[in-house]
Design an enzyme around this catalytic site. Structure first.
Site, mmCIF file in Angstrom:
data_model
loop_
_atom_site.group_PDB
_atom_site.id
_atom_site.type_symbol
_atom_site.label_atom_id
_atom_site.label_comp_id
_atom_site.label_asym_id
_atom_site.label_seq_id
_atom_site.Cartn_x
_atom_site.Cartn_y
_atom_site.Cartn_z
ATOM 1 N N LYS A 54 -18.616 16.931 -2.251
ATOM 2 C CA LYS A 54 -18.723 16.285 -3.374
ATOM 3 C C LYS A 54 -20.035 15.730 -3.558
ATOM 4 O O LYS A 54 -20.216 13.736 -2.811
ATOM 5 C CB LYS A 54 -17.556 15.567 -2.943
ATOM 6 C CG LYS A 54 -17.016 14.088 -3.154
ATOM 7 C CD LYS A 54 -15.605 13.823 -2.576
ATOM 8 C CE LYS A 54 -15.299 12.216 -3.392
ATOM 9 N NZ LYS A 54 -13.821 11.935 -3.112
ATOM 10 N N GLU A 88 -19.084 14.880 1.309
ATOM 11 C CA GLU A 88 -20.077 13.533 0.558
ATOM 12 C C GLU A 88 -20.527 12.842 1.233
ATOM 13 O O GLU A 88 -21.048 11.471 1.303
ATOM 14 C CB GLU A 88 -18.434 12.897 0.218
ATOM 15 C CG GLU A 88 -18.789 11.513 -0.839
ATOM 16 C CD GLU A 88 -17.340 11.071 -1.109
ATOM 17 O OE1 GLU A 88 -16.431 10.689 -0.367
ATOM 18 O OE2 GLU A 88 -17.378 9.483 -2.370
ATOM 19 N N LYS A 145 -11.892 14.432 4.452
ATOM 20 C CA LYS A 145 -13.533 14.177 3.956
ATOM 21 C C LYS A 145 -13.791 13.086 4.818
ATOM 22 O O LYS A 145 -13.801 12.618 5.052
ATOM 23 C CB LYS A 145 -12.832 13.674 2.667
ATOM 24 C CG LYS A 145 -13.550 13.106 1.888
ATOM 25 C CD LYS A 145 -13.027 11.630 0.789
ATOM 26 C CE LYS A 145 -13.953 10.756 1.520
ATOM 27 N NZ LYS A 145 -13.389 9.709 0.926
ATOM 28 N N ARG A 163 0.455 -1.306 -0.305
ATOM 29 C CA ARG A 163 -0.010 0.434 0.153
ATOM 30 C C ARG A 163 1.228 1.523 0.364
ATOM 31 O O ARG A 163 1.004 2.131 -0.666
ATOM 32 C CB ARG A 163 -0.901 0.259 1.520
ATOM 33 C CG ARG A 163 -1.565 -1.076 1.249
ATOM 34 C CD ARG A 163 -2.660 -1.126 2.457
ATOM 35 N NE ARG A 163 -2.562 -1.208 2.984
ATOM 36 C CZ ARG A 163 -2.435 -2.531 3.849
ATOM 37 N NH1 ARG A 163 -2.497 -3.387 3.813
ATOM 38 N NH2 ARG A 163 -1.755 -2.388 5.923
HETATM 39 P P1 13P Z 1 -15.281 6.975 -6.416
HETATM 40 O O1 13P Z 1 -14.592 8.335 -7.526
HETATM 41 O O2 13P Z 1 -14.339 6.072 -7.190
HETATM 42 O O3 13P Z 1 -16.210 7.013 -6.277
HETATM 43 O O4 13P Z 1 -14.502 7.417 -5.436
HETATM 44 C C1 13P Z 1 -14.098 8.780 -4.545
HETATM 45 C C2 13P Z 1 -14.255 8.306 -3.110
HETATM 46 O O5 13P Z 1 -13.434 9.283 -2.476
HETATM 47 C C3 13P Z 1 -14.997 7.779 -2.139
HETATM 48 O O6 13P Z 1 -15.118 8.209 -0.765
#
Ligand code: 13P
Length: 340
Positions: free
Chosen positions: A219, A177, A136, A46
């Protein structure tokens, strides 16, 4: 709270037609993606993968901010330079995923509630000290038979707002998000209706929790039909309804909207973002940008496969997708940009 600084960071995250790179997969998610390609799943692979990403030359021409995971923010490049320093030196703002995952919601079969508020104030202080300037939190809204429920939407919106208030108190820009998932056979219209309700609820809760909308980034998902829906609308139709939905629900004071890709292919995500900017950019109050994980990383991961010898080719592929999305922000992306 240093609001002027937070607002400055939020604006910087969507400036110059750049976007965000989400490289914050949790260990289980990262391991799952590695396993699918036969890459060993351990801390060193990773780390090596994330080193490949952050050392990609020229990435800062397209990427303003990179979202890290707790393990990654504590790791270093092989030469001992911390990833945080490497990212800052590359001219990219470091960010951090701070939720602790979407868990089954009690009393709400098949629905999820995202956890991570306990101890969050202390964790945010630590991340800020380490150099993170934004955070986030992802909420997951599952679409299905009679779901999402109002209870699930409200609980997730309230949690997002509490997280956002704590971020701003700690000097970090919250990336908010609320993802309406693409899994399922729901139609474009259903996705529109659910996304609109979710966004209205989120912004109502943000107001209730006294979050300054000038100092956050939204987001969201694009408004798209479910993956199993027989009717799949065109790129332009998706662009039109996505912007219509956002115009109804997102205050004009928000500096930027950075879409998640949610499982769309890299090309489709770029094409849809491009179409939105071609058709609406000059008339929109906020920047329309990207915060993709899979739609930027997937081709590079498939090339890298855990082998040092593949790093240069993987970095080219990563840069290519990031660059395509920068062009999409300007409404200048074209499918002929894709490498055959
Ligand atoms: P994806 O663009 O793969 O959907 O991932 C965005 C993301 O940060 C999910 O939390």
């Amino acid at each position: 709270m240093n609001l002027p600084e937070i607002i400055k960071t939020a604006k910087a995250l969507v400036a110059d037609d750049k976007g965000l790179l989400a490289m914050d997969e949790s260990n289980p998610t990262c391991n799952r993606r590695f396993a699918a390609l036969g890459i060993p799943q351990n801390e060193e692979t990773r780390r090596a993968y994330r080193e490949m990403i952050v050392t990609t030359k020229g990435l800062c021409k397209c990427i303003s901010g990179a979202i890290l995971y707790d393990e990654t923010i504590r790791q270093q490049k092989k030469d001992g330079t911390s990833f945080i320093k490497a990212i800052n030196d590359a001219g990219i703002i470091p960010g951090i995923k701070v939720d602790t995952g979407a868990k089954d919601m009690a009393g709400h079969p098949k629905e999820k509630i995202t956890e991570g508020l306990d101890g969050l104030r202390d964790r945010l202080a630590e991340y800020f000290k380490m150099g993170a300037r934004f955070a986030k939190w992802r909420s997951m809204i599952v679409v299905g038979d009679r779901i999402p429920s109002r209870g699930c939407i409200e609980a997730n919106a309230h949690t997002l707002a509490r997280y956002a208030a704590l971020c701003q108190e700690s000097g970090l820009v919250p990336i908010i998000e609320p993802e309406v998932l693409m899994d399922g056979a729901h139609t474009l219209e259903q996705c529109f209706e659910i996304t609109e309700e979710v966004l209205h609820t989120v912004f109502h809760q943000l107001f209730r929790q006294r979050v300054t909308v000038e100092g956050l980034i939204l987001k969201p998902n694009m408004v798209v039909p479910g993956l199993a829906c027989p009717k799949q609308e065109s790129v332009d139709e998706v662009a039109d309804v996505t912007v219509e939905c956002l115009l109804r629900a997102v205050p004009a004071a928000v500096p930027g909207i950075t879409f998640l890709s949610g499982g769309q292919s890299g090309e489709l995500a770029s094409a849809r973002l491009n179409a939105m900017n071609v058709r609406f950019k000059s008339r929109l109050p906020w920047a329309l940008s990207f915060s993709f994980a899979r739609a930027i990383q997937q081709p590079a991961l498939e090339i890298w496969k855990g082998e040092d010898a593949n790093i240069p080719a993987a970095q080219l592929a990563l840069y290519h997708r990031a660059n395509c999305n920068r062009f999409a922000r300007r409404g200048e992306y074209n499918v002929t940009m894709e490498i055959n």
